[in-house]
Scaffold this motif. Structure first.
Motif, PDB file in Angstrom:
ATOM      1  N   PHE A  62      -3.888  26.411  40.299  1.00 37.96           N
ATOM      2  CA  PHE A  62      -4.546  25.252  39.679  1.00 37.96           C
ATOM      3  C   PHE A  62      -5.058  25.590  38.275  1.00 37.96           C
ATOM      4  CE2 PHE A  62      -5.594  23.029  43.985  1.00 37.96           C
ATOM      5  CZ  PHE A  62      -4.258  22.741  44.140  1.00 37.96           C
ATOM      6  N   ILE A 116      -2.169  25.238  36.137  1.00 38.98           N
ATOM      7  CA  ILE A 116      -1.889  23.813  35.853  1.00 38.98           C
ATOM      8  C   ILE A 116      -2.812  23.333  34.732  1.00 38.98           C
ATOM      9  CG2 ILE A 116      -2.180  21.478  36.789  1.00 38.98           C
ATOM     10  CD1 ILE A 116      -0.934  22.502  39.411  1.00 38.98           C
ATOM     11  N   PHE A 127      -4.763  15.454  39.240  1.00 39.88           N
ATOM     12  CA  PHE A 127      -3.308  15.244  39.222  1.00 39.88           C
ATOM     13  C   PHE A 127      -2.832  14.885  40.624  1.00 39.88           C
ATOM     14  CE2 PHE A 127      -2.779  19.497  41.063  1.00 39.88           C
ATOM     15  CZ  PHE A 127      -3.933  20.133  40.619  1.00 39.88           C
ATOM     16  N   LEU A 128      -1.590  14.361  40.694  1.00 39.76           N
ATOM     17  CA  LEU A 128      -1.016  14.007  41.997  1.00 39.76           C
ATOM     18  C   LEU A 128      -0.724  15.261  42.802  1.00 39.76           C
ATOM     19  CD1 LEU A 128       1.647  11.253  41.114  1.00 39.76           C
ATOM     20  CD2 LEU A 128      -0.744  10.934  41.787  1.00 39.76           C
ATOM     21  N   ASP A 129      -1.004  15.202  44.119  1.00 43.14           N
ATOM     22  CA  ASP A 129      -0.618  16.300  45.009  1.00 43.14           C
ATOM     23  C   ASP A 129       0.913  16.328  45.088  1.00 43.14           C
ATOM     24  OD1 ASP A 129      -2.203  17.927  47.569  1.00 43.14           O
ATOM     25  OD2 ASP A 129      -0.013  17.801  47.587  1.00 43.14           O
ATOM     26  N   ILE A 130       1.478  17.536  45.011  1.00 38.17           N
ATOM     27  CA  ILE A 130       2.938  17.684  44.991  1.00 38.17           C
ATOM     28  C   ILE A 130       3.563  17.371  46.361  1.00 38.17           C
ATOM     29  CG2 ILE A 130       3.144  20.156  45.583  1.00 38.17           C
ATOM     30  CD1 ILE A 130       4.891  18.487  42.636  1.00 38.17           C
ATOM     31  N   ASN A 131       2.787  17.479  47.428  1.00 37.50           N
ATOM     32  CA  ASN A 131       3.270  17.129  48.780  1.00 37.50           C
ATOM     33  C   ASN A 131       2.314  16.115  49.389  1.00 37.50           C
ATOM     34  OD1 ASN A 131       4.200  20.511  49.029  1.00 37.50           O
ATOM     35  ND2 ASN A 131       5.659  18.834  49.179  1.00 37.50           N
ATOM     36  N   ASN A 157     -11.441  21.315  51.566  1.00 35.72           N
ATOM     37  CA  ASN A 157     -11.404  22.478  52.447  1.00 35.72           C
ATOM     38  C   ASN A 157     -11.965  23.714  51.742  1.00 35.72           C
ATOM     39  OD1 ASN A 157      -9.999  20.914  54.388  1.00 35.72           O
ATOM     40  ND2 ASN A 157      -8.057  21.336  53.372  1.00 35.72           N
ATOM     41  N   GLY A 195      -8.736  25.578  56.439  1.00 32.38           N
ATOM     42  CA  GLY A 195      -7.478  24.966  56.003  1.00 32.38           C
ATOM     43  C   GLY A 195      -7.200  25.061  54.515  1.00 32.38           C
ATOM     44  N   GLN A 196      -8.042  25.804  53.783  1.00 33.56           N
ATOM     45  CA  GLN A 196      -7.807  25.926  52.340  1.00 33.56           C
ATOM     46  C   GLN A 196      -6.606  26.852  52.097  1.00 33.56           C
ATOM     47  OE1 GLN A 196     -11.060  27.683  50.080  1.00 33.56           O
ATOM     48  NE2 GLN A 196     -10.372  26.752  48.166  1.00 33.56           N
ATOM     49  N   THR A 197      -5.656  26.363  51.318  1.00 29.91           N
ATOM     50  CA  THR A 197      -4.476  27.183  51.006  1.00 29.91           C
ATOM     51  C   THR A 197      -4.412  27.559  49.531  1.00 29.91           C
ATOM     52  OG1 THR A 197      -3.092  25.226  50.678  1.00 29.91           O
ATOM     53  CG2 THR A 197      -3.088  26.198  52.887  1.00 29.91           C
ATOM     54  N   VAL A 198      -5.075  26.792  48.673  1.00 28.73           N
ATOM     55  CA  VAL A 198      -5.175  27.154  47.248  1.00 28.73           C
ATOM     56  C   VAL A 198      -6.643  27.467  46.983  1.00 28.73           C
ATOM     57  CG1 VAL A 198      -4.882  26.382  44.872  1.00 28.73           C
ATOM     58  CG2 VAL A 198      -3.226  25.672  46.611  1.00 28.73           C
ATOM     59  N   HIS A 242     -10.945  22.173  45.285  1.00 26.65           N
ATOM     60  CA  HIS A 242     -10.236  20.909  45.041  1.00 26.65           C
ATOM     61  C   HIS A 242     -10.621  19.881  46.090  1.00 26.65           C
ATOM     62  CE1 HIS A 242      -7.663  23.492  47.540  1.00 26.65           C
ATOM     63  NE2 HIS A 242      -7.263  22.383  48.143  1.00 26.65           N
ATOM     64  N   HIS A 273      -9.247  16.362  47.871  1.00 27.08           N
ATOM     65  CA  HIS A 273      -8.103  15.480  48.083  1.00 27.08           C
ATOM     66  C   HIS A 273      -8.642  14.050  48.169  1.00 27.08           C
ATOM     67  CE1 HIS A 273      -5.292  18.681  49.704  1.00 27.08           C
ATOM     68  NE2 HIS A 273      -6.453  19.275  49.959  1.00 27.08           N
TER      69      HIS A 273
HETATM   70  P1  AMP Z   1      -5.528  22.793  50.658  1.00 31.30           P
HETATM   71  O1  AMP Z   1      -4.673  22.997  51.878  1.00 31.30           O
HETATM   72  O2  AMP Z   1      -6.719  21.946  50.886  1.00 31.30           O
HETATM   73  O3  AMP Z   1      -5.855  24.115  49.984  1.00 31.30           O
HETATM   74  O4  AMP Z   1      -4.617  21.946  49.673  1.00 31.30           O
HETATM   75  C1  AMP Z   1      -3.818  22.477  48.672  1.00 31.30           C
HETATM   76  C2  AMP Z   1      -2.982  21.335  48.149  1.00 31.30           C
HETATM   77  O5  AMP Z   1      -2.438  21.697  46.901  1.00 31.30           O
HETATM   78  C3  AMP Z   1      -1.809  20.942  49.060  1.00 31.30           C
HETATM   79  O6  AMP Z   1      -1.964  19.582  49.475  1.00 31.30           O
HETATM   80  C4  AMP Z   1      -0.581  21.150  48.172  1.00 31.30           C
HETATM   81  O7  AMP Z   1       0.406  20.169  48.369  1.00 31.30           O
HETATM   82  C5  AMP Z   1      -1.196  21.061  46.784  1.00 31.30           C
HETATM   83  N1  AMP Z   1      -0.440  21.765  45.754  1.00 31.30           N
HETATM   84  C6  AMP Z   1      -0.043  23.057  45.772  1.00 31.30           C
HETATM   85  N2  AMP Z   1       0.626  23.354  44.635  1.00 31.30           N
HETATM   86  C7  AMP Z   1       0.623  22.228  43.878  1.00 31.30           C
HETATM   87  C8  AMP Z   1       1.147  21.899  42.594  1.00 31.30           C
HETATM   88  N3  AMP Z   1       1.818  22.786  41.856  1.00 31.30           N
HETATM   89  N4  AMP Z   1       0.977  20.650  42.129  1.00 31.30           N
HETATM   90  C9  AMP Z   1       0.293  19.740  42.868  1.00 31.30           C
HETATM   91  N5  AMP Z   1      -0.218  19.990  44.090  1.00 31.30           N
HETATM   92  C10 AMP Z   1      -0.057  21.222  44.595  1.00 31.30           C
END
Ligand code: AMP
Length: 139
Positions: free
Chosen positions: A8, A11, A30-34, A88, A94-97, A101, A103
């Motif tokens: 992020f 980005i 920004f828009l979530d990519i998924n 998260n 459930g935090q992956t980044v 952030h 949502h």
């Molecule tokens: P979380 O699981 O709460 O950490 O959410 C991380 C979010 O970041 C997920 O919904 C991903 O789809 C989103 N994400 C990861 N990489 C990108 C990216 N390059 N651009 C936009 N969204 C992203």
């Protein structure tokens, strides 16, 4: 938190492209990519921190303002009348980044997604002590 830049931060710095919806001195969005649904947006502080509680008061307060403004625009543009805001903290949650952030996830009449959780009965004595502890800890 490692000293390595999160995706992020990359980005925000323009190293990685995104579909930007908002930017000011403290906040980027920004828009979530998924996306979970049409109009799923991420709102992040420019300040790099993994956990919400690590943020400066300025970032926290600017995030609060931006969330409201961006949510309003999403509802007006998408027509969604309901939405969830999910945030998260930590991998077990459930935090992956690992950059704070929020949502914003619109919910439409035809949406099938949900965020289920199981509740438990509150123990009133324990709850009273816990509420006091949390409260006093902030003094
Ligand atoms: P979380 O699981 O709460 O950490 O959410 C991380 C979010 O970041 C997920 O919904 C991903 O789809 C989103 N994400 C990861 N990489 C990108 C990216 N390059 N651009 C936009 N969204 C992203």
């Amino acid at each position: 938190m490692t000293s390595e830049k999160s995706i992020f931060t990359r980005i925000i710095e323009g190293e990685i492209p995104c579909f930007k919806v908002f930017e000011n001195d403290y906040v980027y969005s920004f828009l979530d990519i998924n996306p979970v649904s049409h109009g799923h947006v991420l709102v992040i502080p420019k300040e790099p921190a993994q956990f919400l509680h690590e943020l400066s008061p300025e970032s926290s307060s600017e995030l609060g303002k931006a969330l409201s403004i961006i949510s309003k625009s999403i509802t007006e543009v998408t027509g969604a009348t309901s939405y969830n805001i999910i945030q998260n903290n930590g991998s077990q949650a459930g935090q992956t980044v690992f950059h704070v952030h929020f949502h914003i996830i619109p919910k439409y009449p035809e949406s099938t997604h949900s965020f289920p959780w199981k509740t438990m009965e509150i123990d009133k004595k324990e709850a009273s002590e816990l509420a006091q502890k949390i409260s006093h800890n902030m003094e």
